[in-house]
Design an enzyme around this catalytic site. Structure first.
Site, PDB file in Angstrom:
ATOM      1  N   ASP A  65      -1.023  -0.352   5.977  1.00 20.15           N
ATOM      2  CA  ASP A  65      -1.166   0.270   7.289  1.00 20.15           C
ATOM      3  C   ASP A  65      -2.564   0.059   7.837  1.00 20.15           C
ATOM      4  O   ASP A  65      -2.885   0.478   8.923  1.00 20.15           O
ATOM      5  CB  ASP A  65      -0.846   1.762   7.215  1.00 20.15           C
ATOM      6  CG  ASP A  65      -1.840   2.511   6.336  1.00 20.15           C
ATOM      7  OD1 ASP A  65      -2.584   1.858   5.582  1.00 20.15           O
ATOM      8  OD2 ASP A  65      -1.867   3.746   6.393  1.00 20.15           O
ATOM      9  N   ASP A  77       0.880  -1.148   0.000  1.00 17.99           N
ATOM     10  CA  ASP A  77       0.000   0.000   0.000  1.00 17.99           C
ATOM     11  C   ASP A  77       0.929   1.212   0.000  1.00 17.99           C
ATOM     12  O   ASP A  77       2.095   1.082   0.332  1.00 17.99           O
ATOM     13  CB  ASP A  77      -0.835  -0.078   1.283  1.00 17.99           C
ATOM     14  CG  ASP A  77      -1.609   1.169   1.553  1.00 17.99           C
ATOM     15  OD1 ASP A  77      -2.374   1.566   0.668  1.00 17.99           O
ATOM     16  OD2 ASP A  77      -1.460   1.733   2.641  1.00 17.99           O
ATOM     17  N   ASP A 108      -7.312  -0.955   3.997  1.00 17.37           N
ATOM     18  CA  ASP A 108      -6.807  -2.143   3.316  1.00 17.37           C
ATOM     19  C   ASP A 108      -6.857  -3.431   4.142  1.00 17.37           C
ATOM     20  O   ASP A 108      -6.225  -4.416   3.799  1.00 17.37           O
ATOM     21  CB  ASP A 108      -5.419  -1.919   2.707  1.00 17.37           C
ATOM     22  CG  ASP A 108      -4.437  -1.342   3.695  1.00 17.37           C
ATOM     23  OD1 ASP A 108      -4.657  -1.555   4.886  1.00 17.37           O
ATOM     24  OD2 ASP A 108      -3.467  -0.702   3.266  1.00 17.37           O
TER      25      ASP A 108
HETATM   26  P1  ADP Z   1      -3.784   4.533  -0.155  1.00 17.89           P
HETATM   27  O1  ADP Z   1      -4.121   3.390  -1.012  1.00 17.89           O
HETATM   28  O2  ADP Z   1      -2.753   5.414  -0.813  1.00 17.89           O
HETATM   29  O3  ADP Z   1      -3.394   4.179   1.222  1.00 17.89           O
HETATM   30  P2  ADP Z   1      -6.592   5.159   0.470  1.00 17.89           P
HETATM   31  O4  ADP Z   1      -7.212   3.974  -0.193  1.00 17.89           O
HETATM   32  O5  ADP Z   1      -6.621   5.226   1.929  1.00 17.89           O
HETATM   33  O6  ADP Z   1      -5.108   5.465  -0.076  1.00 17.89           O
HETATM   34  O7  ADP Z   1      -7.321   6.454  -0.085  1.00 17.89           O
HETATM   35  C1  ADP Z   1      -7.355   6.694  -1.472  1.00 17.89           C
HETATM   36  C2  ADP Z   1      -7.701   8.128  -1.808  1.00 17.89           C
HETATM   37  O8  ADP Z   1      -9.011   8.430  -1.371  1.00 17.89           O
HETATM   38  C3  ADP Z   1      -6.813   9.139  -1.148  1.00 17.89           C
HETATM   39  O9  ADP Z   1      -5.637   9.398  -1.875  1.00 17.89           O
HETATM   40  C4  ADP Z   1      -7.720  10.359  -1.110  1.00 17.89           C
HETATM   41  O10 ADP Z   1      -7.697  11.024  -2.329  1.00 17.89           O
HETATM   42  C5  ADP Z   1      -9.088   9.764  -0.919  1.00 17.89           C
HETATM   43  N1  ADP Z   1      -9.495   9.750   0.502  1.00 17.89           N
HETATM   44  C6  ADP Z   1      -9.716   8.662   1.276  1.00 17.89           C
HETATM   45  N2  ADP Z   1     -10.099   9.003   2.511  1.00 17.89           N
HETATM   46  C7  ADP Z   1     -10.089  10.363   2.538  1.00 17.89           C
HETATM   47  C8  ADP Z   1     -10.387  11.346   3.528  1.00 17.89           C
HETATM   48  N3  ADP Z   1     -10.740  11.016   4.763  1.00 17.89           N
HETATM   49  N4  ADP Z   1     -10.285  12.639   3.174  1.00 17.89           N
HETATM   50  C9  ADP Z   1      -9.937  13.009   1.937  1.00 17.89           C
HETATM   51  N5  ADP Z   1      -9.649  12.145   0.958  1.00 17.89           N
HETATM   52  C10 ADP Z   1      -9.732  10.843   1.239  1.00 17.89           C
HETATM   53 MG    MG Z   2      -3.447   3.320   3.165  1.00 22.44          MG
END
Ligand code: ADP
Ligand code: MG
Length: 628
Positions: free
Chosen positions: A522, A322, A526
């Site tokens: 983390d 991730d 996921d």
């Molecule tokens: P990663 O796979 O990089 O860990 P996530 O799956 O957690 O990222 O989130 C993917 C995307 O969704 C983030 O890059 C963001 O654009 C958006 N996102 C998710 N949760 C939030 C939040 N609480 N506030 C703003 N944007 C969010």
């Molecule tokens: Mg993440």
């Protein structure tokens, strides 16, 4: 040494002294006192062997008699029956020496794990009504209470420092020996030791949910998950022991019946055969090796939830990461705020308020940039949409109509039909903000790569990992930049949590069958993938509880370099297991043949057996030595 082990040592010494004295006396005098000689040798025999005899009898009563105690009992009684009193006693004596040795080895491995167990705090200091500090059970402390941790004390509960600065020793948790500085506003986890200043900590989790409890639970359960090799050995022993007993019976009766030789000689050989065949070296050393490997890893801040995962780690073929919080620090800095319709500070405040309840790294960073305390009465109807962002109503309770806020990525804007939303030329992750359906602008934030992330990729390649993959929900450009900088083979961006599962399924189908797929995350968005992968590795310090629960391996200090280290430890453990199996079976086979041919006598058999066990145990304990 434990009390039990000391008692065993005393029994060994007493029985050894008596046996030696009797052997000398009878050797010198050649006295023939018939039944009295038997009685005299029975004394040291019973002193050393009574518990084995009892176990064997209980086994027979429960019809589970093909175990080591049974083999030892039959062999030694057989020796007595053929008149070899000294040998019968000696077999039992050496067997017990081997057992004692094993139990000491197990205690030693256990100690390294219980050093971890030592993180369990005994009390928490809270102030009573008069402002005096009193000690209470950590389990009684409620969320939101303020505890005081003095220098030299263990931090009993997870929380946020509200006053004081200090250095904390996290070595029991992370294996990291350099103390970490903490100051006001910083998060602190239970289990570390406060070294210098006095800290006041606002508790954020109940004891049962705190880091210490989670870790202890993990370690306590780790032994229940048996590796394939362990299962193989217990199945093997179930077939092996009866086969050996039948072999011994055949050896005792067939040759003398066929050749007309004397029975005594062949019965003696059959007994030797039984002593040799005792599978103790394998039965003990294999679980001990896994146990030592888990202990060694835990010293380095890597918690492995069972022997089966060590085995799978050793065969790692594909490692999937991730991005946010795993390869990057997850602590974003606001690099730009673009808005045509709103004051920049107001835009940041709007977004931060909407994010009030979220634990996503993006949300935490926005709140930090805003810098003010959220007033929960200003927010309602919060919806966090995984992989998109958040939707909430603010200022609705003050009698006004309230404003519907959207804060998130382009996917969220598209889903909510905010057509004016547009991408930004600025590098970084954009959080778009809309108020009552009207696009207001975006906040650009950017994250830094974790120290050691690049090294971790190189380490993985050196450990024989064939492919590294990054899956992220973030913007394509941000993902590409990160993957390039780290030298990751393949990346997929703009994924929703469910897409990540699909990607992992595909990778699982493609990989070579004997190799395993590791997912490292983390736990924010996921947890499903963590469970789906062959091995899920979670970042423990920063990760969510859900991740620590869903994962098979937890890295206590979030350092990606620990992943190649974990694979290395697993590889070493697996090769020790292999060595022990080959070595023990090889020596056994050799002495079995020599015994059946009458070349090796019972003394040789006993020495071979104890010797193999001791060497295998010493070898097993090597798994605990981990070079950092
Ligand atoms: P990663 O796979 O990089 O860990 P996530 O799956 O957690 O990222 O989130 C993917 C995307 O969704 C983030 O890059 C963001 O654009 C958006 N996102 C998710 N949760 C939030 C939040 N609480 N506030 C703003 N944007 C969010
Ligand atoms: Mg993440």
């Amino acid at each position: 040494m434990s009390k039990k082990q000391k008692k065993m040592l005393t029994r060994i010494i007493i029985s050894f002294v008596i046996l030696a004295a009797e052997m000398i006396i009878f050797g010198v005098t050649k006295a023939d006192i018939g039944i009295w000689k038997l009685a005299l040798f029975l004394i040291p025999y019973l002193i050393i062997g009574y518990d084995i005899l009892r176990k064997a009898i209980l086994g027979i009563i429960h019809l589970q008699f093909f175990d080591e105690s049974f083999l030892m009992t039959v062999a030694t009684i057989g020796a007595f029956a053929t008149g070899e009193y000294a040998e019968g006693t000696a077999v039992m004596l050496f067997y017990q020496v081997g057992e004692l040795f094993q139990s000491c080895a197990v205690s030693k491995s256990r100690k390294s794990i219980s050093e971890l167990m030592d993180i369990r705090p005994d009390y928490a200091n809270i102030e009573d009504e008069n402002g005096k500090l009193i000690q209470v059970d950590p389990e009684e402390v409620e969320i939101g209470s303020v505890i005081t941790v003095k220098a030299g004390e263990k931090v009993p509960l997870d929380g946020v420092v509200i006053s004081g600065t200090s250095a904390v020793d996290t070595s029991a948790l992370t294996g990291e020996s350099i103390p970490r500085d903490v100051c006001e506003g910083g998060e602190i986890i239970s289990g570390c030791v406060n070294l210098t200043g006095i800290l006041k900590i606002k508790v954020t989790k109940e004891f049962g949910q705190s880091t210490v409890s989670k870790i202890l639970e993990l370690v306590e359960n780790s032994q229940e998950k048996k590796s394939k090799s362990e299962n193989f050995i217990s199945k093997f022993a179930r077939i092996y022991t009866p086969a050996v007993v039948i072999g011994a019976l055949l050896l005792a009766f067939i040759p003398p019946l066929l050749t007309g030789g004397e029975f005594g000689k062949w019965v003696y050989r059959a007994m030797t055969f039984l002593v040799i065949s005792c599978p103790c070296a394998l039965v003990i050393s294999i679980p001990l090796t896994f146990f030592s490997g888990i202990g060694g890893a835990s010293k380095a801040g890597i918690l492995i939830k069972g022997g089966n995962y060590l085995e799978a780690l050793a065969n790692a073929g594909v490692v999937v990461f991730d991005k946010t919080g795993t390869l990057t620090k997850g602590s974003f800095e606001v690099t730009a705020v673009h808005s045509d319709k709103m004051d920049k500070d107001a835009l940041l405040e709007t977004a931060a308020l909407a994010e009030c309840y979220s634990d996503h790294p993006i949300s935490l960073s926005l709140k930090r940039a805003w810098g003010k305390e959220c007033d929960p009465s200003r927010i309602e109807n919060v919806k966090e949409i995984a992989g998109h962002g958040v939707k909430a109503i603010i200022d609705g309770k003050t009698g006004l109509a309230g404003k519907t806020i959207l804060a998130g990525n382009m996917k969220l804007m598209k889903a909510e039909n905010i057509s004016e939303a547009h991408d930004c030329h600025h590098p970084g992750t954009a959080v778009h903000v809309a108020v009552n359906g009207e696009y207001m602008g975006h906040i650009i934030i950017s994250d830094a790569l974790k120290e050691g992330a690049k090294e971790a990729m190189e380490g993985l390649r050196n450990m024989g990992v064939r492919k590294t993959v990054m899956l992220t929900g973030d913007d394509r450009r941000v993902g590409e930049q990160c993957a390039k900088a780290l030298g990751i083979d393949e990346y997929h961006a703009e994924l929703l949590p469910a897409d990540k599962v699909d990607c992992v399924e595909k990778l699982l189908a493609e990989k070579p069958p004997k190799k395993s797929l590791i997912f490292v995350g983390d736990g924010i968005n996921d947890a499903p993938v963590l469970t789906r992968a062959d091995i899920g590795i979670a970042m423990g310090a920063m990760g969510s509880d859900a991740a620590i629960e869903a994962a098979d391996v937890v890295l206590m200090d979030d350092d990606p370099r620990k992943i190649p280290l974990a694979i290395k430890i697993a590889g070493k453990t697996a090769s020790i297991v292999r060595q022990n199996i080959i070595f023990a079976l090889g020596i056994k086979l050799l002495t079995l043949i020599l015994g059946a041919l009458g070349i090796a006598n019972m003394w040789a058999a006993v020495f071979a057996d104890v010797g193999v066990s001791v060497i295998a145990i010493l070898n097993a304990m090597r798994a605990m030595n981990v070079k950092k």
